[in-house]
Design an enzyme around this catalytic site. Structure first.
Site, PDB file in Angstrom:
ATOM      1  N   LYS A  55       0.809  -1.216   0.000  1.00 34.71           N
ATOM      2  CA  LYS A  55       0.000   0.000   0.000  1.00 34.71           C
ATOM      3  C   LYS A  55       0.844   1.269   0.000  1.00 34.71           C
ATOM      4  CE  LYS A  55      -4.158  -1.983   2.087  1.00 34.71           C
ATOM      5  NZ  LYS A  55      -3.750  -3.382   1.878  1.00 34.71           N
TER       6      LYS A  55
ATOM      7  N   GLU B 156      -2.988   7.344   7.318  1.00 34.41           N
ATOM      8  CA  GLU B 156      -3.506   8.333   6.381  1.00 34.41           C
ATOM      9  C   GLU B 156      -4.738   9.004   6.977  1.00 34.41           C
ATOM     10  OE1 GLU B 156      -4.435   6.079   2.937  1.00 34.41           O
ATOM     11  OE2 GLU B 156      -6.335   5.327   3.724  1.00 34.41           O
TER      12      GLU B 156
ATOM     13  N   ASN C 282     -14.281  -2.052   8.967  1.00 29.56           N
ATOM     14  CA  ASN C 282     -13.563  -1.829   7.715  1.00 29.56           C
ATOM     15  C   ASN C 282     -13.625  -3.031   6.781  1.00 29.56           C
ATOM     16  OD1 ASN C 282     -12.544   0.784   8.613  1.00 29.56           O
ATOM     17  ND2 ASN C 282     -11.214  -0.403   9.967  1.00 29.56           N
TER      18      ASN C 282
ATOM     19  N   GLU D 255      -9.130   0.761  -5.714  1.00 29.78           N
ATOM     20  CA  GLU D 255     -10.132   1.205  -4.757  1.00 29.78           C
ATOM     21  C   GLU D 255     -10.011   2.704  -4.494  1.00 29.78           C
ATOM     22  OE1 GLU D 255     -10.437  -1.192  -1.308  1.00 29.78           O
ATOM     23  OE2 GLU D 255     -10.526  -3.063  -2.436  1.00 29.78           O
TER      24      GLU D 255
ATOM     25  N   GLU E 171      -6.143   2.207  -2.552  1.00 32.22           N
ATOM     26  CA  GLU E 171      -5.179   1.124  -2.689  1.00 32.22           C
ATOM     27  C   GLU E 171      -5.528   0.327  -3.933  1.00 32.22           C
ATOM     28  OE1 GLU E 171      -5.672  -1.161   0.826  1.00 32.22           O
ATOM     29  OE2 GLU E 171      -7.578  -2.037   0.207  1.00 32.22           O
TER      30      GLU E 171
ATOM     31  N   ASN F   7      -5.739  -3.710  -5.109  1.00 35.42           N
ATOM     32  CA  ASN F   7      -5.656  -5.119  -4.747  1.00 35.42           C
ATOM     33  C   ASN F   7      -5.248  -5.913  -5.974  1.00 35.42           C
ATOM     34  OD1 ASN F   7      -6.468  -5.366  -1.902  1.00 35.42           O
ATOM     35  ND2 ASN F   7      -8.365  -4.436  -2.611  1.00 35.42           N
TER      36      ASN F   7
ATOM     37  N   PHE G 190     -21.597  -8.125  16.194  1.00 34.97           N
ATOM     38  CA  PHE G 190     -20.976  -8.857  15.087  1.00 34.97           C
ATOM     39  C   PHE G 190     -19.791  -9.714  15.543  1.00 34.97           C
ATOM     40  CE2 PHE G 190     -22.933  -5.026  13.348  1.00 34.97           C
ATOM     41  CZ  PHE G 190     -23.751  -5.565  12.372  1.00 34.97           C
TER      42      PHE G 190
END
Length: 651
Positions: free
Chosen positions: A93, A177, A212, A252, A265, A267, A325
């Site tokens: 990244k 970031e 996320n 992304e 980023e 992938n 969750f």
């Protein structure tokens, strides 16, 4: 394509579906990923044992590891993915952000250098400005990511991200970031070959996330216009060309409310959500990856790419939405997904899965069970098809997120397409407690439950009536209780289509409905026609009734005779035991560390312990001020759900 396959598997995956489906299978070690799937030597040894020509690395583990791609190349084995140079450039990244800036792609402000320790993370976070996103350089799938709003969260987030990154990817490098508030997460699918041809296949909206990690994806995005889509696609292709990209990959972006987009980023692998792109383009991405890897040219140009209809993907997870969750493990005592294929309204249902009924969900890997996808000629048809498919998805034995998915699909904001990555936190700030059914739905479910009870009682009466001197009368009227709501159900007719007159405790007139069910006692899925419209839900037997789950709602339904209904109000209610003085393990997992000692006074919100499950670290916090009186678990302990970690006393 006529290609024979070899599966590799760990101890935990010995009976996994992919092992059974492959032509051959090779055992590669213990359950922990860092002792099996992340060990390159074991993968390469399996290649040599079987004489495999190529390796498709899947979604995670070594899929974005440049060293692995290089080692395969040195062994003369094809890596079904981008060339090692592209993996090195884009798979990291930090490096990819620098290359994106050099290519003129808009990027999010941040610190691209490596971060030494927690103190360094705090200094950098203050320089960038809170809130910040702390991320693993080699991360993906939500692993190794934390949002920090202050110095304390920056310290905790740095430590947790570093540990998760090391455990999940074997690489603990971290960067920071700026976190863009109220963002949408939109990604562009790119596809290239080894002859310099690169195209993009539209976008995917992935804004519904928790921790996320994506939960719902759709293609196209309900937010983008043609101009923004073209601009994002052009930048994605330019970035891919800068590193000679030659496979399927995803660029992304974070997109703000004004459609300004920022590179997040890239992938360098197949994405979990790739089916929605396949459904709207008709392009099989795995097939294209294989063809590209063996040197074929792309069979299409950018002008050939047409986006048709709308597609949705629901990630079915082994996690309990009613308990924030938290991951759930155990045996799938029932696993019966909806039938795949076309529907009468033109919709298509697709279910990509790696599990089966009777199989186990372990604590060692990602908790995703299946990817349920629907396609329709427009978003409305795709959405209706998804609702219907989730209604009939039978999944028992573990906690799962289907009720939450159903609630999201019925939410006004989602229906409007007004979503951001903060959707879950904004709409369920105190956690998901279930959806609230409206009065009309409640009455329909009450009517069906009354009929189900009537069917059960009639069956019991028929059995007992076959015995000498045994007769049993089944009443035509039942009292139904759902929470504070009470109904009187008068059932007319003997079999087949029945007329049910529903009267509640309000001043409104009784409502008559025609109800047909083919349900039998013991079945968990209830399919009903009410006034010739389908209503499907799940019901499990409980004393005096059923535990019902429908469209994100979960509640108990009591069905009694009128006499028993009158007496029910006099029955005592069982009080749940008080566990407020205990810290319970919320999921099966391993204690990473205990952060307090006996005698310590803890404050509301203070971190007490860290539990790792399914590659994610979870920090457990105090709910109020108290003194630690006893600690019953230590780092390294494997705990079951609700195991006591520590006890408290009042101060």
């Amino acid at each position: 394509m006529g290609i024979k396959t070899v599966a590799v598997y760990s101890d935990a995956d010995r009976n996994a579906l992919h092992v059974k489906m492959a032509d051959e299978a090779v055992h590669i070690g213990p359950s922990a990923a860092n002792q099996s799937y992340l060990i390159q030597d074991k993968i390469i040894d399996a290649v040599k044992q079987t004489g495999a020509d190529a390796v498709h690395p899947g979604y995670g583990f070594l899929s974005e590891n440049p060293e692995f791609a290089e080692r395969l190349k040195a062994e003369g084995v094809v890596f079904i993915g981008p060339n090692p140079h592209a993996v090195v450039s884009m798979g990291d990244k930090i490096t990819s952000k620098k290359l994106a800036m050099e290519a003129g792609v808009s990027t999010v402000p941040g610190h691209m250098g490596l971060i030494e320790d927690a103190d360094d993370a705090v200094k950098i976070s203050n320089k960038v400005g809170y809130p910040v996103m702390i991320k693993a350089s080699a991360g993906g799938g939500g692993k190794g990511m934390r949002i920090a709003w202050n110095d304390e969260e920056a310290r905790e987030g740095f430590a947790a991200s570093k540990n998760e990154a090391a455990n999940s990817f074997g690489d603990d490098r971290i960067f920071i970031e700026k976190f863009v508030t109220s963002p949408r997460h939109i990604e562009i699918q790119v596809l290239g070959d080894k002859h310099g041809n690169i195209i993009y296949l539209g976008e995917r909206e992935c804004s519904i996330q928790r921790r996320n990690q994506k939960v719902i994806e759709e293609a196209p995005s309900p937010f983008l216009d043609e101009a923004t889509r073209a601009a994002m696609g052009a930048e994605s292709v330019a970035l891919a060309k800068a590193v000679d990209y030659d496979s399927a990959g995803t660029v992304e972006f974070i997109v703000d409310g004004d459609r300004n987009f920022y590179f997040l980023e890239m992938n360098t692998r197949l994405q979990v959500e790739h089916p929605v792109t396949e459904l709207i383009t008709g392009v099989d991405l795995v097939e294209q990856m294989i063809r590209s890897a063996q040197g074929e040219k792309l069979s299409m140009t950018q002008d050939d790419v047409k986006l048709t209809g709308w597609a949705l993907e629901s990630r079915i997870y082994a996690e309990d939405p009613f308990r924030n969750f938290l991951p759930s493990i155990g045996r799938l005592t029932r696993y019966r997904p909806p039938v795949e294929g076309k529907r009468e309204n033109g919709a298509i249902v697709r279910n990509d899965t790696g599990v089966f009924e009777g199989g186990e969900i372990s604590m060692f890997y990602d908790p995703m069970i299946a990817k349920l996808c629907t396609w329709g000629p427009d978003r409305g048809v795709a959405l209706d098809a998804m609702r219907d498919a989730l209604d009939v998805f039978e999944l028992e034995g573990i906690g799962h997120n289907i009720p939450f998915l159903q609630a999201v699909y019925d939410h006004d904001r989602f229906i409007r397409g007004d979503i951001t990555t903060g959707f879950i936190a904004e709409e369920y700030p105190d956690g998901f407690m279930g959806a609230e059914p409206n009065a009309g739905v409640m009455r329909k479910l009450a009517a069906v439950c009354a009929l189900m009870h009537d069917v059960s009682e009639t069956r019991a009466a028929d059995i007992s009536g076959s015995l000498p001197n045994h007769t049993r009368h089944v009443p035509d009227t039942w009292c139904v209780e759902i929470g504070d709501s009470h109904y009187r159900a008068d059932i007319r007719g003997e079999k087949g289509l029945r007329t049910i007159i529903m009267d509640d405790d309000s001043d409104k007139a009784a409502i008559e409905m025609e109800v047909l069910i083919n349900w039998l006692p013991g079945q968990s899925l209830v399919r009903a026609l009410i006034d010739n419209k389908p209503v499907n839900f799940h019901a499990a037997p409980r004393p005096e009734g059923y535990a019902v789950r429908h469209r994100g709602c979960a509640f108990n339904v009591k069905v009694r005779t009128p006499e028993a209904g009158q007496l029910a109000s006099h029955m005592p209610i069982k009080v749940a035991p008080d566990t407020s003085n205990l810290l319970l393990c919320p999921m099966p997992g391993v204690i990473v560390k205990v952060m307090v000692e006996v005698g310590d006074i803890v404050e509301d919100g203070q971190a007490l312990a860290v539990v790792e499950a399914m590659k994610m670290e979870n920090t457990l916090r105090a709910e109020n001020r108290a003194r630690v009186s006893e600690i019953k678990a230590a780092a390294g302990d494997n705990l079951a759900v609700d195991a006591v970690i520590m006890e408290f006393e009042a101060v």
